[in-house]
Design an enzyme around this catalytic site. Sequence first.
Site, short mmCIF file in Angstrom:
data_model
loop_
_atom_site.label_atom_id
_atom_site.label_comp_id
_atom_site.label_asym_id
_atom_site.label_seq_id
_atom_site.Cartn_x
_atom_site.Cartn_y
_atom_site.Cartn_z
N GLU A 178 0.85 -1.19 0.00
CA GLU A 178 0.00 0.00 0.00
C GLU A 178 0.89 1.24 0.00
O GLU A 178 1.86 1.30 0.75
CB GLU A 178 -0.90 0.01 1.24
N GLU A 183 -2.46 11.35 3.47
CA GLU A 183 -3.47 11.15 4.51
C GLU A 183 -3.41 12.34 5.46
O GLU A 183 -2.34 12.90 5.71
CB GLU A 183 -3.20 9.88 5.31
#
Length: 434
Positions: A178, A183
Amino acid sequence: MSMPAPSSCSFSSSRRARRGVLLAALALGFSLCAPQPLATATAPPPPGAGAAAAVPVFEETFDGPAGAAPDARRWNTEVGDNVNNRERQYYTPGNANAALDGQGHLVITARRENPGNYSCWYGRCEYTSARLNTAGKFNAAYGRVEARVKMSRGQGVWPAFWMLGQDFGQVGWPASGEIDIMENVGHELGRVHGTLHGPGYSGGEGITGSYNLPPGQVFADAFHTFAIDWAPDVITWSVDGQVYQRRTPADLGGRAWVFNKPFFLLLNLAIGGNWPGDPDGSTVFPQRLVIDHVRVTASPGTPGPGRTGVLTGLAGKCLDIAGANPADRTPVQLYTCNGTVAQRWTLGDDGTVRALGKCLDAQGGQTADGTRVQLYTCNGTGAQRWAYNSAARDLVNVPANKCLDVLGQNPADATPTQLWTCSGNPNQKWNLVV
């Protein structure tokens, strides 16, 4: 406007247990097991490197009428809740929480409501939002992957722009890998995070760095561009062109680097969860994540993932980057094989030979016998175009039509390499060991 100053990068023990792909997404009828790539890309050189301009292989500018759902030819809309991180939202289908605004933007809206009487892992859902992915419709291996975004804000609000390995359906997470491009936990108004997750370094052990705006600036006040530049064995994060983190296999402490393969894209706005915590009385709803564009670009002559391994030569020693130094003009030499990333090379489908995110290069683009060979930023020139014949074990610089040669047939460590007329001698023979 002054450029923001990044914070330092670090391993983080405070990261969240990772989200996983919603089980409810399977009900949509799309497969996460076998995406069909529309393109494969390699990271474009930085300005001034002499390469041709980067070209988009995927570009979404969200043009369309206000209220329209995202283009279903490009985006899957996931449906359901997410117990993995103890998030609070229910992801809805269609345009209920993800819609165009008619001005060239996609707006993902999180609301404190539940008109559909949806059930979540904790009972009746308190919030709705949206999550999109390109699985089965687009994935890329290498390139510049970016989104221009105006952030949401508030305690418990958790937007993300990220990627999962296309083999997620076969190997699961975190073996799929990932890449979190951006974020934000909503109470950190001026900070974003970029992270790698893989086998042995997932969840709270992800390899992560963060970027801070100057004091007083807030990501939700304006659009910002969040990007990675991604090549074999190297990923670099930036915000508005300002690099703040660079990762290679050397950062993993011997754990597997699972990022030399295709990945698909995801966009979502989560509410609550282990990392950001739940909303509180200070959180204002609805919250909006506004995306101006998503773009993947690649240089002309795009390579596929290619073949990766060590190149062994004279006396069984390895082709090596001196001092494991990724700087331009670092000599490429013969050295005792030691398993480091300085000796791990990718033979790209475009004729490049890459390590540490850069290319094997004939110094100055020269073609004469004795031209030294070095590491240099990939730029698409003939100095970096090689042909490997696995049967003859020759590695030939194509414009020069000369072989990669160990100087003076000397098997000592740190002996330089050069171009030399192909002679069939042992100091010009290389085995790719994958």
